[in-house]
Scaffold this motif. Sequence first.
Motif: not given
Length: 291
Positions: A203-208, A219-221, A228-234
């Motif tokens: 779900m975290s990835y889906a929302l990202a 912002v990803c912590v 996969r999420i940091t790749e989408l993060s500024e």
Amino acid sequence: MQKNDDVLVRIGERRESLSAKQQKLADFILANYKTAAFQNSTKLARMAGVSGSTVIRFAEELGYDGFPGLQSALHRILQREINTVDMFLSADEAGENGTEEKQGKKGGFFQPCIDSLHKAEKSIDEAQVLQAAELLSRARNVYIVGFQASAFLAEYMSYFLSRIRRNVFRISGWGNSLFPLLPEEGWSEDAALIFTFPRFPAMSYALAQFFHEKGVPLVCVTSIPANRITELSEISIGVDIEYRTYVDHMTPALYVAEAIAKKVAKLSPETSVRQLELFESFTKGTHVFTS
């Protein structure tokens, strides 16, 4: 993860160039890496049938900054693939969570947590923390995401951030919890803060993905800088979380959340004071707290 960042791949590639004793240690780790990750250097040496100095030289030969660097690399492997049953059994084999038994005797009940904080502090980029705070401070709306082991971090951050700025929303999934909050336009004026640690909740990835597609800065912590999420993060804030047992040491991540919230408050002191006054007035009028 790049190939040479995988400790098991690195060991395999360099095995033939190692000494006989180091090769013996390499073979033990390759065959028992889930157990090896939970040992201190002395116990790992004993289990592999080599000396403690061999373990240290082995880590340095592989390009790590001593044994802690090697152990962190093994932890990164576990973060991706180990399940809770594996962790439980490996911790049991290590003898009451491996190094914690010794640490507890050395410095008391909180020593493992203290050591974890010291280690994590070296991995945290303060500039990234400040950039995250600046983004959250100026955002029109802030969406906070966190599931499973990260859920409490999202709740914590939502509560305290909402006391110093308006329009902070804890996102708990699709549907009624999200739809009413969605603006019709201007998504780039908002920001999303996502706490996510292995094993990464779907779900975290889906929302990202959803926020990224809408143009919302992320912002990803996390404890894995490349996922996969940091790749989408500024902005990505890496926190070195030790995975010694089936109960993760999440205290460093909690402190990062606190640090971000404090920096947000300092960036907009007048807004923070005004929001805190509104919060106090509301809680008093609605009897939220009791003596």
